[in-house]
Enzyme design. Structure first.
Site, mmCIF file in Angstrom:
data_model
loop_
_atom_site.group_PDB
_atom_site.id
_atom_site.type_symbol
_atom_site.label_atom_id
_atom_site.label_comp_id
_atom_site.label_asym_id
_atom_site.label_seq_id
_atom_site.Cartn_x
_atom_site.Cartn_y
_atom_site.Cartn_z
ATOM 1 N N LYS A 20 -6.525 33.255 20.352
ATOM 2 C CA LYS A 20 -7.840 33.066 21.553
ATOM 3 C C LYS A 20 -7.731 34.072 22.667
ATOM 4 C CE LYS A 20 -4.469 29.965 22.071
ATOM 5 N NZ LYS A 20 -4.009 28.819 21.689
ATOM 6 N N GLY A 41 8.096 18.129 24.126
ATOM 7 C CA GLY A 41 7.696 19.388 23.232
ATOM 8 C C GLY A 41 6.102 19.699 23.376
ATOM 9 N N ASP A 78 -4.913 29.764 29.279
ATOM 10 C CA ASP A 78 -5.386 29.274 27.882
ATOM 11 C C ASP A 78 -6.858 28.750 27.793
ATOM 12 O OD1 ASP A 78 -4.387 28.401 24.926
ATOM 13 O OD2 ASP A 78 -5.159 26.489 25.754
ATOM 14 N N LYS A 102 -10.432 30.283 25.895
ATOM 15 C CA LYS A 102 -11.258 29.376 25.216
ATOM 16 C C LYS A 102 -12.630 29.313 25.665
ATOM 17 C CE LYS A 102 -7.272 26.860 23.467
ATOM 18 N NZ LYS A 102 -6.345 25.547 23.662
ATOM 19 N N GLY A 125 -1.013 22.440 17.270
ATOM 20 C CA GLY A 125 -0.077 21.651 16.541
ATOM 21 C C GLY A 125 -0.115 22.546 14.994
HETATM 22 N N1 LIG Z 1 0.524 26.323 18.036
HETATM 23 C C1 LIG Z 1 -0.523 25.832 18.055
HETATM 24 O O1 LIG Z 1 -0.708 24.765 18.385
HETATM 25 C C2 LIG Z 1 -1.596 26.895 18.260
HETATM 26 C C3 LIG Z 1 -2.991 26.195 18.225
HETATM 27 C C4 LIG Z 1 -4.400 26.986 18.233
HETATM 28 C C5 LIG Z 1 -4.007 28.600 18.142
HETATM 29 N N2 LIG Z 1 -2.801 28.973 18.040
HETATM 30 C C6 LIG Z 1 -2.399 30.361 18.068
HETATM 31 O O2 LIG Z 1 -2.096 30.714 16.735
HETATM 32 C C7 LIG Z 1 -1.264 31.872 16.957
HETATM 33 C C8 LIG Z 1 0.247 31.668 16.725
HETATM 34 O O3 LIG Z 1 0.851 30.698 17.241
HETATM 35 P P1 LIG Z 1 2.070 29.963 16.826
HETATM 36 O O4 LIG Z 1 2.201 28.826 17.715
HETATM 37 O O5 LIG Z 1 2.264 29.827 15.388
HETATM 38 O O6 LIG Z 1 2.879 30.981 17.524
HETATM 39 P P2 LIG Z 1 4.618 31.065 16.835
HETATM 40 O O7 LIG Z 1 5.436 31.817 18.151
HETATM 41 O O8 LIG Z 1 5.386 29.952 16.627
HETATM 42 O O9 LIG Z 1 4.516 32.248 15.819
HETATM 43 C C9 LIG Z 1 4.149 33.373 15.922
HETATM 44 C C10 LIG Z 1 5.358 34.120 14.835
HETATM 45 O O10 LIG Z 1 4.728 35.598 14.810
HETATM 46 C C11 LIG Z 1 6.183 36.452 14.543
HETATM 47 N N3 LIG Z 1 5.860 37.775 15.177
HETATM 48 C C12 LIG Z 1 5.792 38.096 16.451
HETATM 49 N N4 LIG Z 1 5.554 39.664 16.247
HETATM 50 C C13 LIG Z 1 5.294 39.855 14.906
HETATM 51 C C14 LIG Z 1 5.240 40.928 14.056
HETATM 52 N N5 LIG Z 1 5.140 42.075 14.935
HETATM 53 N N6 LIG Z 1 5.353 40.829 12.912
HETATM 54 C C15 LIG Z 1 5.398 39.805 12.128
HETATM 55 N N7 LIG Z 1 5.524 38.571 12.923
HETATM 56 C C16 LIG Z 1 5.771 38.735 14.283
HETATM 57 C C17 LIG Z 1 7.165 35.802 15.664
HETATM 58 O O11 LIG Z 1 8.453 35.854 15.114
HETATM 59 C C18 LIG Z 1 6.602 34.315 15.376
HETATM 60 O O12 LIG Z 1 7.489 33.565 14.263
HETATM 61 C C19 LIG Z 1 -1.304 32.318 18.441
HETATM 62 O O13 LIG Z 1 -2.303 33.196 18.588
HETATM 63 C C20 LIG Z 1 -1.709 30.790 19.092
HETATM 64 O O14 LIG Z 1 -2.414 31.362 20.320
HETATM 65 C C21 LIG Z 1 -1.683 28.108 18.146
HETATM 66 N N1 LIG Z 2 -1.071 25.241 24.477
HETATM 67 C C1 LIG Z 2 -2.273 24.830 23.761
HETATM 68 C C2 LIG Z 2 -2.081 25.376 22.539
HETATM 69 C C3 LIG Z 2 -3.341 25.479 21.601
HETATM 70 O O1 LIG Z 2 -4.175 26.548 22.165
HETATM 71 C C4 LIG Z 2 -2.463 23.544 24.208
HETATM 72 O O2 LIG Z 2 -1.708 22.831 24.969
HETATM 73 O O3 LIG Z 2 -3.852 22.932 23.944
#
Ligand SMILES: NC(=O)c1ccc[n+]([C@@H]2O[C@H](COP(=O)([O-])OP(=O)(O)OC[C@H]3O[C@@H](n4cnc5c(N)ncnc54)[C@H](O)[C@@H]3O)[C@@H](O)[C@H]2O)c1
Ligand SMILES: N[C@@H](CCO)C(=O)O
Ligand code: NA
Length: 430
Positions: free
Chosen positions: A107, A189, A203, A207, A306
């Site tokens: 996002k 968490g 954030d 969105k 999640g």
């Molecule tokens: N976690 C959620 O609930 C959630 C929800 C909606 C959207 N998102 C989006 O999803 C995306 C990922 O989120 P996440 O929670 O999995 O994050 P995360 O930090 O758990 O995972 C990101 C991963 O990318 C790796 N990384 C960083 N730089 C890198 C590179 N150059 N090459 C390869 N790997 C690399 C990191 O080591 C890490 O393991 C983000 O854009 C986040 O905004 C996450």
């Molecule tokens: N940190 C964000 C994750 C999803 O974008 C939230 O709490 O909703």
């Protein structure tokens, strides 16, 4: 008919979301192949820490060179779940240049550079899908872009951040203050070690920019979104809200102006009546309320974050993009033809709840009421409560522009009898 040659997927990032995407791609491989019409193969996984054990992922697929992976030339779809601006932005544009379509959950990047990324996708005749970027698993981008493409959307108002909804819900249900509720969210968490992006509304603002752009066929950038976090919401605000039959939510609100000539996008805490559907969204859940000309009112509800819920949205996009690859089509790209101006916050019209500490003596109420009248802000209700020779005055207004309200508050602060402005909160959803 099933094609035997698999579609190749490169996964960039294998963290919370990426590891779930890989897991579902493996465990649901047969169903995904049937739904797409061809098998999908995980052809490479770019990570930062290659030594980490990743269950279910062939170590032979793991690489630290994401650039080489997207440049391979045989990749059909790149799934970007690294997050952040760089290197994600360059990797996505490189993917388009080398023939791949892209699914992203990013996002922050889409809110900042969505127009350029869409242009790159279009230039190379490729797809850019990002259902996971807004409200995680909740189908929202596709309903707005496709299901409601024949309607006219006037308003999108939602709870699009789970962490802050969890904190506000705790404050509401237990009477806790902000810090206490944040500490609990961290311990469980929900909140990250650095919760700034969530609690300061960054954030949600990203969105909001994405939603407003899609809803109004207009480019809305992150900088166009007015943003206020929720760190200053107090237990006293919740008591006040309760007295009005309201609760407090951090809302993202995207609106078309009454004359339809402009739009606004904003994120801030607001009181909403307990009777509004968004008031019943508890814990870390998200929900988005959409108002349109023909459909009327719609609400989308579910888990906004999640690993597994977010992967659900990524996989849905992956299936759609793979189907497009097989049929030689591309899905809807950026639609910004309306190009409506984005108005500043001062032009937003809404109701306000203002809590003032004043001297408890004759004429104070009249003085305060005069200031409101002088700025054209009409008062709906006033409630006064005495405390130690001073009084707390709670004023709820009728609808007024944010600029008029700001002028009113500035003038109130100058009155000798006004000791302080304890809180100002917008009232929405009525
Ligand atoms: N976690 C959620 O609930 C959630 C929800 C909606 C959207 N998102 C989006 O999803 C995306 C990922 O989120 P996440 O929670 O999995 O994050 P995360 O930090 O758990 O995972 C990101 C991963 O990318 C790796 N990384 C960083 N730089 C890198 C590179 N150059 N090459 C390869 N790997 C690399 C990191 O080591 C890490 O393991 C983000 O854009 C986040 O905004 C996450
Ligand atoms: N940190 C964000 C994750 C999803 O974008 C939230 O709490 O909703
Ligand atoms: Na979504």
């Amino acid at each position: 008919m099933m094609r035997t040659r698999p579609l190749k997927v490169a996964l960039l990032g294998c963290g919370v979301v990426g590891s779930e995407v890989a897991r579902i791609m493996t465990t649901h491989a047969d169903d995904l192949a049937q739904r797409i019409g061809a098998p999908v193969e995980l052809a490479g996984v770019a990570v930062r820490r290659p030594s980490k054990v990743r269950e279910g992922i062939d170590p032979g697929l793991v690489t630290t060179d994401a650039t080489a992976l997207v440049k391979r030339g045989d990749i059909d779809v790149v799934v970007e779940v690294i997050g952040g601006i760089e290197p994600a932005r360059t990797l996505i544009t490189t993917a388009f240049e080398h023939g791949a379509s892209v699914v992203s959950a990013n996002k922050a990047l889409l809110a900042q550079d969505g127009a350029a990324l869409h242009a790159a996708a279009e230039e190379h005749d490729k797809d850019l899908y990002y259902e996971a970027a807004v409200a995680g698993a909740i189908p929202l981008i596709r309903p707005l872009r496709e299901s409601l493409a024949g309607d006219k959307i006037n308003r999108v108002m939602g709870i699009v951040n789970g962490t802050t909804n969890f904190i506000l819900d705790k404050m509401d249900s237990t009477g806790a203050g902000y810090q206490e509720a944040l500490d609990e969210a961290t311990a469980l968490g929900y909140a990250e070690a650095d919760p700034t992006a969530d609690v300061e509304g960054f954030d949600a603002a990203a969105k909001a920019a994405i939603l407003a752009g899609i809803a109004f066929h207009t480019r809305v950038r992150l900088d166009d979104v007015y943003r206020e976090g929720m760190t200053e919401v107090t237990a006293a605000d919740f008591r006040s809200a309760k007295e009005m039959g309201c609760t407090i939510k951090l809302l993202a609100i995207c609106e078309r102006s009454k004359d339809g000539a402009s739009v606004t996008a904003r994120v801030h805490p607001a009181m909403i009546p307990l009777t509004h559907p968004l008031a019943s969204v508890r814990g870390a859940y998200n929900a988005v309320f959409v108002e349109s000309d023909a459909a009327g009112q719609l609400m989308f509800y579910g888990p906004g974050a999640g690993g597994s819920p977010t992967a659900s949205a990524v996989l849905g996009d992956l299936v759609a993009v793979c189907r497009n690859r097989l049929s030689g089509a591309t899905g809807p790209g950026e639609s910004a033809y309306a190009a409506l101006p984005v108005s500043p916050m001062g032009e937003v019209v809404t109701r306000y709840h203002i809590s003032l500490d004043v001297a408890d003596k004759p004429g104070v109420l009249a003085q305060v009421a005069t200031v409101f009248a002088e700025h054209g802000v009409s008062i709906d209700t006033v409630r006064q409560q005495g405390k130690d020779g001073e009084a707390s005055l709670v004023v709820v207004t009728h609808r007024a522009s944010d600029a008029s309200l700001t002028g009113t508050v500035e003038a109130l602060r100058k009155l000798d009898t006004v000791r302080g402005v304890a809180s100002i909160m917008r009232v929405e959803g009525e």
